[in-house]
Scaffold this motif. Structure first.
Motif, PDB file in Angstrom:
ATOM      1  N   MET A   1       0.835  -1.180   0.000  1.00  0.00           N
ATOM      2  CA  MET A   1       0.000   0.000   0.000  1.00  0.00           C
ATOM      3  C   MET A   1       0.883   1.248   0.000  1.00  0.00           C
ATOM      4  SD  MET A   1      -2.817   0.993   2.821  1.00  0.00           S
ATOM      5  CE  MET A   1      -3.190   2.683   3.139  1.00  0.00           C
ATOM      6  N   LEU A   2       0.661   2.132  -0.935  1.00  0.00           N
ATOM      7  CA  LEU A   2       1.409   3.386  -0.998  1.00  0.00           C
ATOM      8  C   LEU A   2       0.661   4.464  -0.227  1.00  0.00           C
ATOM      9  CD1 LEU A   2       2.421   3.443  -4.763  1.00  0.00           C
ATOM     10  CD2 LEU A   2       3.847   2.880  -2.810  1.00  0.00           C
ATOM     11  N   ILE A   3       1.400   5.218   0.543  1.00  0.00           N
ATOM     12  CA  ILE A   3       0.800   6.315   1.306  1.00  0.00           C
ATOM     13  C   ILE A   3       1.313   7.626   0.701  1.00  0.00           C
ATOM     14  CG2 ILE A   3       0.618   7.392   3.582  1.00  0.00           C
ATOM     15  CD1 ILE A   3       1.256   4.611   4.767  1.00  0.00           C
ATOM     16  N   PRO A   4       0.415   8.468   0.210  1.00  0.00           N
ATOM     17  CA  PRO A   4       0.836   9.718  -0.441  1.00  0.00           C
ATOM     18  C   PRO A   4       1.263  10.783   0.579  1.00  0.00           C
ATOM     19  CG  PRO A   4      -1.540   9.583  -0.403  1.00  0.00           C
ATOM     20  CD  PRO A   4      -1.020   8.288   0.192  1.00  0.00           C
ATOM     21  N   ILE A   5       2.448  10.566   1.177  1.00  0.00           N
ATOM     22  CA  ILE A   5       2.922  11.446   2.244  1.00  0.00           C
ATOM     23  C   ILE A   5       3.018  12.904   1.794  1.00  0.00           C
ATOM     24  CG2 ILE A   5       4.874  11.972   3.764  1.00  0.00           C
ATOM     25  CD1 ILE A   5       3.304   9.494   4.602  1.00  0.00           C
ATOM     26  N   ILE A   6       3.645  13.139   0.654  1.00  0.00           N
ATOM     27  CA  ILE A   6       3.840  14.527   0.236  1.00  0.00           C
ATOM     28  C   ILE A   6       2.497  15.224   0.032  1.00  0.00           C
ATOM     29  CG2 ILE A   6       4.702  15.984  -1.646  1.00  0.00           C
ATOM     30  CD1 ILE A   6       7.221  14.409  -1.634  1.00  0.00           C
ATOM     31  N   LYS A   7       1.504  14.509  -0.464  1.00  0.00           N
ATOM     32  CA  LYS A   7       0.186  15.125  -0.679  1.00  0.00           C
ATOM     33  C   LYS A   7      -0.463  15.557   0.632  1.00  0.00           C
ATOM     34  CE  LYS A   7      -0.854  12.966  -5.075  1.00  0.00           C
ATOM     35  NZ  LYS A   7      -1.730  12.108  -5.835  1.00  0.00           N
ATOM     36  N   GLU A   8      -0.050  14.961   1.733  1.00  0.00           N
ATOM     37  CA  GLU A   8      -0.565  15.382   3.035  1.00  0.00           C
ATOM     38  C   GLU A   8       0.045  16.712   3.467  1.00  0.00           C
ATOM     39  OE1 GLU A   8       0.012  12.481   6.108  1.00  0.00           O
ATOM     40  OE2 GLU A   8      -0.692  10.852   4.852  1.00  0.00           O
ATOM     41  N   HIS A   9       1.203  17.047   2.898  1.00  0.00           N
ATOM     42  CA  HIS A   9       1.949  18.219   3.351  1.00  0.00           C
ATOM     43  C   HIS A   9       2.034  19.349   2.336  1.00  0.00           C
ATOM     44  CE1 HIS A   9       3.391  16.142   6.958  1.00  0.00           C
ATOM     45  NE2 HIS A   9       3.502  15.084   6.191  1.00  0.00           N
ATOM     46  N   ILE A  10       1.934  19.035   1.059  1.00  0.00           N
ATOM     47  CA  ILE A  10       2.084  20.034  -0.002  1.00  0.00           C
ATOM     48  C   ILE A  10       0.789  20.104  -0.802  1.00  0.00           C
ATOM     49  CG2 ILE A  10       3.402  20.721  -2.055  1.00  0.00           C
ATOM     50  CD1 ILE A  10       5.074  20.649   0.551  1.00  0.00           C
ATOM     51  N   GLU A  11       0.331  21.332  -1.058  1.00  0.00           N
ATOM     52  CA  GLU A  11      -0.870  21.487  -1.876  1.00  0.00           C
ATOM     53  C   GLU A  11      -0.693  22.644  -2.846  1.00  0.00           C
ATOM     54  OE1 GLU A  11      -4.057  21.950   0.926  1.00  0.00           O
ATOM     55  OE2 GLU A  11      -3.496  23.979   1.457  1.00  0.00           O
ATOM     56  N   ILE A  12      -1.430  22.566  -3.929  1.00  0.00           N
ATOM     57  CA  ILE A  12      -1.466  23.628  -4.934  1.00  0.00           C
ATOM     58  C   ILE A  12      -2.928  24.010  -5.104  1.00  0.00           C
ATOM     59  CG2 ILE A  12      -1.034  24.222  -7.343  1.00  0.00           C
ATOM     60  CD1 ILE A  12       1.185  22.077  -7.315  1.00  0.00           C
ATOM     61  N   THR A  13      -3.208  25.278  -4.850  1.00  0.00           N
ATOM     62  CA  THR A  13      -4.577  25.776  -4.948  1.00  0.00           C
ATOM     63  C   THR A  13      -4.580  26.996  -5.856  1.00  0.00           C
ATOM     64  OG1 THR A  13      -4.914  25.086  -2.648  1.00  0.00           O
ATOM     65  CG2 THR A  13      -6.579  26.550  -3.617  1.00  0.00           C
ATOM     66  N   PRO A  14      -5.296  26.943  -6.990  1.00  0.00           N
ATOM     67  CA  PRO A  14      -5.359  28.119  -7.849  1.00  0.00           C
ATOM     68  C   PRO A  14      -5.841  29.336  -7.050  1.00  0.00           C
ATOM     69  CG  PRO A  14      -6.339  26.234  -8.945  1.00  0.00           C
ATOM     70  CD  PRO A  14      -6.075  25.823  -7.516  1.00  0.00           C
ATOM     71  N   ARG A  22       2.670  24.854  -1.951  1.00  0.00           N
ATOM     72  CA  ARG A  22       2.865  25.429  -0.618  1.00  0.00           C
ATOM     73  C   ARG A  22       2.583  24.384   0.445  1.00  0.00           C
ATOM     74  NH1 ARG A  22      -2.333  26.730   1.392  1.00  0.00           N
ATOM     75  NH2 ARG A  22      -3.906  26.462  -0.205  1.00  0.00           N
ATOM     76  N   ILE A  23       2.978  24.717   1.671  1.00  0.00           N
ATOM     77  CA  ILE A  23       2.689  23.844   2.797  1.00  0.00           C
ATOM     78  C   ILE A  23       1.175  23.836   2.991  1.00  0.00           C
ATOM     79  CG2 ILE A  23       3.029  23.448   5.272  1.00  0.00           C
ATOM     80  CD1 ILE A  23       5.623  23.156   3.606  1.00  0.00           C
ATOM     81  N   ALA A  24       0.590  22.660   3.069  1.00  0.00           N
ATOM     82  CA  ALA A  24      -0.866  22.520   3.204  1.00  0.00           C
ATOM     83  C   ALA A  24      -1.374  23.324   4.398  1.00  0.00           C
ATOM     84  CB  ALA A  24      -1.239  21.048   3.354  1.00  0.00           C
ATOM     85  N   GLY A  25      -2.395  24.149   4.123  1.00  0.00           N
ATOM     86  CA  GLY A  25      -3.016  24.939   5.176  1.00  0.00           C
ATOM     87  C   GLY A  25      -2.256  26.198   5.544  1.00  0.00           C
ATOM     88  N   ILE A  54       4.246  25.328  11.232  1.00  0.00           N
ATOM     89  CA  ILE A  54       4.381  24.168  10.357  1.00  0.00           C
ATOM     90  C   ILE A  54       5.143  23.082  11.106  1.00  0.00           C
ATOM     91  CG2 ILE A  54       4.261  25.559   8.259  1.00  0.00           C
ATOM     92  CD1 ILE A  54       7.311  25.277   7.974  1.00  0.00           C
ATOM     93  N   SER A  55       5.172  21.888  10.537  1.00  0.00           N
ATOM     94  CA  SER A  55       5.855  20.775  11.205  1.00  0.00           C
ATOM     95  C   SER A  55       7.174  20.462  10.497  1.00  0.00           C
ATOM     96  CB  SER A  55       4.964  19.527  11.199  1.00  0.00           C
ATOM     97  OG  SER A  55       4.867  19.007   9.881  1.00  0.00           O
ATOM     98  N   LEU A  56       8.017  19.729  11.185  1.00  0.00           N
ATOM     99  CA  LEU A  56       9.277  19.298  10.585  1.00  0.00           C
ATOM    100  C   LEU A  56       8.993  18.424   9.369  1.00  0.00           C
ATOM    101  CD1 LEU A  56      12.307  19.578  10.889  1.00  0.00           C
ATOM    102  CD2 LEU A  56      12.293  17.598  12.414  1.00  0.00           C
ATOM    103  N   ALA A  57       7.934  17.626   9.432  1.00  0.00           N
ATOM    104  CA  ALA A  57       7.538  16.806   8.283  1.00  0.00           C
ATOM    105  C   ALA A  57       7.159  17.687   7.092  1.00  0.00           C
ATOM    106  CB  ALA A  57       6.374  15.887   8.668  1.00  0.00           C
ATOM    107  N   ASP A  58       6.529  18.838   7.355  1.00  0.00           N
ATOM    108  CA  ASP A  58       6.203  19.782   6.281  1.00  0.00           C
ATOM    109  C   ASP A  58       7.474  20.272   5.588  1.00  0.00           C
ATOM    110  OD1 ASP A  58       3.410  19.749   6.778  1.00  0.00           O
ATOM    111  OD2 ASP A  58       3.567  21.423   8.200  1.00  0.00           O
ATOM    112  N   TYR A  60      10.465  18.821   5.494  1.00  0.00           N
ATOM    113  CA  TYR A  60      11.087  17.736   4.728  1.00  0.00           C
ATOM    114  C   TYR A  60      10.267  17.373   3.490  1.00  0.00           C
ATOM    115  CZ  TYR A  60      14.908  16.972   7.954  1.00  0.00           C
ATOM    116  OH  TYR A  60      16.054  17.131   8.691  1.00  0.00           O
ATOM    117  N   ALA A  61       8.953  17.486   3.574  1.00  0.00           N
ATOM    118  CA  ALA A  61       8.112  17.229   2.397  1.00  0.00           C
ATOM    119  C   ALA A  61       8.397  18.269   1.320  1.00  0.00           C
ATOM    120  CB  ALA A  61       6.636  17.232   2.784  1.00  0.00           C
ATOM    121  N   ALA A  62       8.577  19.532   1.727  1.00  0.00           N
ATOM    122  CA  ALA A  62       8.904  20.588   0.765  1.00  0.00           C
ATOM    123  C   ALA A  62      10.257  20.317   0.119  1.00  0.00           C
ATOM    124  CB  ALA A  62       8.899  21.955   1.455  1.00  0.00           C
ATOM    125  N   LEU A  63      11.222  19.886   0.904  1.00  0.00           N
ATOM    126  CA  LEU A  63      12.545  19.565   0.365  1.00  0.00           C
ATOM    127  C   LEU A  63      12.471  18.377  -0.600  1.00  0.00           C
ATOM    128  CD1 LEU A  63      14.685  20.038   3.596  1.00  0.00           C
ATOM    129  CD2 LEU A  63      14.537  21.592   1.637  1.00  0.00           C
TER     130      LEU A  63
END
Length: 105
Positions: A1-14, A22-25, A54-58, A60-63
């Motif tokens: 099972m793949l977990i979309p980690i980056i999608k939990e932390h990074i989002e693109i909103t027009p 950007r960092i989600a939220g 933001i979190s440390l996971a955010d 690292y997700a951006a990186l």
């Protein structure tokens, strides 16, 4: 099972942050994290210290996001830097103008 980690932390909103990743939220763009990390030499922990919402996971997700899309993010940074230069040229600093007058007058 793949977990979309980056999608939990990074989002693109027009319409939010120019539609840039950007960092989600938050309004902290991936390119901001990259500038702080690469150009300013901040560690992920230092970035977190200055932006505790933001979190440390955010961070690292951006990186990680950047590692997969370096050319795209570098281009976004270059476009924004050029825009800032144009604004500076069109709106010179009043302080700098006064200092120049003092030096030459």
């Amino acid at each position: 099972m793949l977990i979309p980690i980056i999608k939990e932390h990074i989002e693109i909103t027009p319409g939010v942050c120019g539609g840039k990743p950007r960092i989600a939220g938050h309004r902290i763009r991936v390119q901001d994290i990259i500038i702080w990390h690469e150009q300013m030499g901040m560690s992920p922990d230092e970035i977190l210290y200055h932006h505790p919402s933001i979190s440390l996971a955010d961070v690292y997700a951006a990186l990680a996001y950047y590692q997969d899309r370096q050319e795209e993010i570098r281009q976004q940074i270059a476009v924004d830097e050029e825009f800032a230069r144009q604004l500076q040229d069109q709106n010179p600093s009043l302080l700098q103008q006064k200092l120049k007058k003092r030096q030459h007058g």
